[in-house]
Design a protein around this motif. Structure first.
Motif, short mmCIF file in Angstrom:
data_model
loop_
_atom_site.label_atom_id
_atom_site.label_comp_id
_atom_site.label_asym_id
_atom_site.label_seq_id
_atom_site.Cartn_x
_atom_site.Cartn_y
_atom_site.Cartn_z
N TYR A 1 0.89 -1.16 0.00
CA TYR A 1 0.00 0.00 0.00
C TYR A 1 0.92 1.21 0.00
O TYR A 1 1.51 1.53 1.04
N ALA B 1 2.79 -4.63 2.85
CA ALA B 1 1.94 -5.40 3.77
C ALA B 1 2.26 -6.88 3.70
O ALA B 1 2.27 -7.58 4.71
N THR C 1 4.17 1.09 2.02
CA THR C 1 4.06 0.03 3.04
C THR C 1 3.95 -1.34 2.41
O THR C 1 3.01 -1.60 1.65
N PRO D 1 2.04 -10.19 15.23
CA PRO D 1 1.81 -8.85 15.76
C PRO D 1 0.94 -8.00 14.85
O PRO D 1 0.78 -8.29 13.67
N SER D 2 0.40 -6.94 15.42
CA SER D 2 -0.41 -5.98 14.69
C SER D 2 0.43 -5.39 13.54
O SER D 2 1.61 -5.09 13.72
N GLY D 3 -0.17 -5.27 12.37
CA GLY D 3 0.53 -4.71 11.22
C GLY D 3 1.38 -5.71 10.46
O GLY D 3 2.05 -5.34 9.49
N ALA D 4 1.35 -6.98 10.86
CA ALA D 4 2.23 -7.98 10.24
C ALA D 4 1.77 -8.41 8.86
O ALA D 4 2.54 -8.98 8.10
N GLY D 5 0.48 -8.15 8.55
CA GLY D 5 -0.03 -8.54 7.23
C GLY D 5 -1.10 -9.62 7.27
O GLY D 5 -1.51 -10.13 6.23
N LYS D 6 -1.59 -9.95 8.46
CA LYS D 6 -2.57 -11.05 8.60
C LYS D 6 -3.86 -10.76 7.84
O LYS D 6 -4.34 -11.59 7.07
N SER D 7 -4.43 -9.58 8.07
CA SER D 7 -5.71 -9.25 7.40
C SER D 7 -5.52 -9.14 5.90
O SER D 7 -6.38 -9.57 5.13
N THR D 8 -4.39 -8.59 5.48
CA THR D 8 -4.14 -8.47 4.04
C THR D 8 -4.05 -9.85 3.41
O THR D 8 -4.60 -10.09 2.33
P1 ADP Z 1 -2.49 -7.20 10.55
O1 ADP Z 1 -3.79 -7.78 10.14
O2 ADP Z 1 -1.43 -8.22 10.83
O3 ADP Z 1 -2.61 -6.21 11.69
P2 ADP Z 1 -2.67 -5.73 8.06
O4 ADP Z 1 -2.70 -6.73 6.97
O5 ADP Z 1 -3.94 -5.11 8.49
O6 ADP Z 1 -1.91 -6.37 9.32
O7 ADP Z 1 -1.67 -4.55 7.65
C1 ADP Z 1 -0.35 -4.76 7.18
C2 ADP Z 1 0.27 -3.41 6.86
O8 ADP Z 1 -0.40 -2.85 5.74
C3 ADP Z 1 0.15 -2.41 7.99
O9 ADP Z 1 1.30 -1.57 7.96
C4 ADP Z 1 -1.08 -1.62 7.57
O10 ADP Z 1 -1.06 -0.33 8.11
C5 ADP Z 1 -0.99 -1.61 6.07
N1 ADP Z 1 -2.31 -1.55 5.40
C6 ADP Z 1 -3.26 -2.52 5.44
N2 ADP Z 1 -4.33 -2.16 4.72
C7 ADP Z 1 -4.05 -0.94 4.19
C8 ADP Z 1 -4.76 -0.02 3.32
N3 ADP Z 1 -5.96 -0.31 2.85
N4 ADP Z 1 -4.14 1.14 3.02
C9 ADP Z 1 -2.91 1.44 3.48
N5 ADP Z 1 -2.19 0.62 4.29
C10 ADP Z 1 -2.75 -0.54 4.64
#
Ligand code: ADP
Ligand code: ADP
Length: 225
Positions: free
Chosen positions: A14, A19, A17, A38-45
């Motif tokens: 992104y 992800a 960043t 950890p938070s921000g690791a890329g799990k949701s992505t």
């Molecule tokens: P997790 O689920 O492990 O907390 P995410 O997958 O949500 O991690 O995010 C991974 C990285 O990508 C983080 O730095 C987050 O801020 C960034 N990120 C995720 N989605 C977006 C988006 N839509 N726009 C910009 N940055 C994003």
């Protein structure tokens, strides 16, 4: 079981960043996989890439052998509606609809007639011990009950995979355990796989496999269940 989902070297940025930086994962039919880290690791992505919601910049995601990137937008949306179910942290139930109508909604979106959809939704709620909340709106039930209804809604279309992103994140630990118990039991009975994102070890303990995501990469954890 057969391999349902296969992420291979998935990258996603992104802006500046990164992800995901080459994440790989296999999900077999019926298994419960927990993505930890950890938070921000890329799990949701990673979850969003597996579910065909986010398009990877590099690497591939295959579902039953088909590269999601080669499907049309229409085909990908249809796949999400018919083969996948979703449970999120909160805010997924439509507040104006009753719990029964919320559970019937995915069936309606798949073309079922109102009466048939309501009947199947009622049966699903009853199977999960939720008949008492059928006529209530989400605002009239507890947070734990609302998440149980969300589980019913995710499973009502008989999906092959349920994606659950921090499904217990808004609940206290007792309600969280009860929701995980319900989700994993109901999914196993229906042979649905689960891809679960959580940072809570007690929630991940309901999985068959734990995969740690760190700095956009995946690493399988050796756990003995
Ligand atoms: P997790 O689920 O492990 O907390 P995410 O997958 O949500 O991690 O995010 C991974 C990285 O990508 C983080 O730095 C987050 O801020 C960034 N990120 C995720 N989605 C977006 C988006 N839509 N726009 C910009 N940055 C994003
Ligand atoms: P971006 O170009 O910023 O990555 P999106 O990820 O929202 O924007 O999607 C852009 C296009 O990719 C849209 O046509 C969308 O339908 C499609 N798309 C979304 N998810 C996937 C996926 N998993 N694989 C391939 N294409 C996808």
């Amino acid at each position: 079981g057969d391999v349902l989902l296969e992420a291979d070297g998935v990258g996603k940025a992104y802006g500046p960043t990164e992800a995901l930086a080459g994440a790989s994962l296999r999900v077999r039919a019926g298994e419960v996989v927990a993505l930890m880290g950890p938070s921000g690791a890329g799990k949701s992505t990673l979850l969003h890439c597996l579910a065909g919601i986010v398009r990877p910049d590099s690497g591939t995601v295959r579902y039953r052998g088909a590269d999601l990137a080669t499907l049309s937008d229409r085909a990908r949306s249809a796949l999400r509606r018919t083969d996948f179910g979703f449970v999120f942290q909160f805010g997924q139930l439509v507040p104006e609809l009753t719990c029964l109508e919320n559970v019937a909604l995915p069936l309606r979106l798949n073309g079922a007639r109102g009466r048939a959809a309501a009947q199947r939704a009622r049966t699903m709620l009853a199977d999960l011990g939720l008949e008492d909340v059928a006529g209530k709106r989400p605002g009239e039930v507890s947070g734990g009950q609302g998440q149980r209804v969300a589980v019913a809604r995710a499973l009502v279309t008989a999906p092959s995979v349920v994606f659950a992103d921090e499904p217990t994140g808004a609940l206290d630990s007792l309600n969280g355990e009860q929701v995980m118990q319900l989700l994993t039991t109901a999914a196993r009975e229906r042979d649905a796989a689960i891809v679960l994102v959580t940072h809570e070890p007690r929630v991940a303990a309901y999985s068959d496999r734990e995969v740690v995501v760190r700095d956009g990469r995946t690493r399988e954890l050796e756990v003995t269940r």
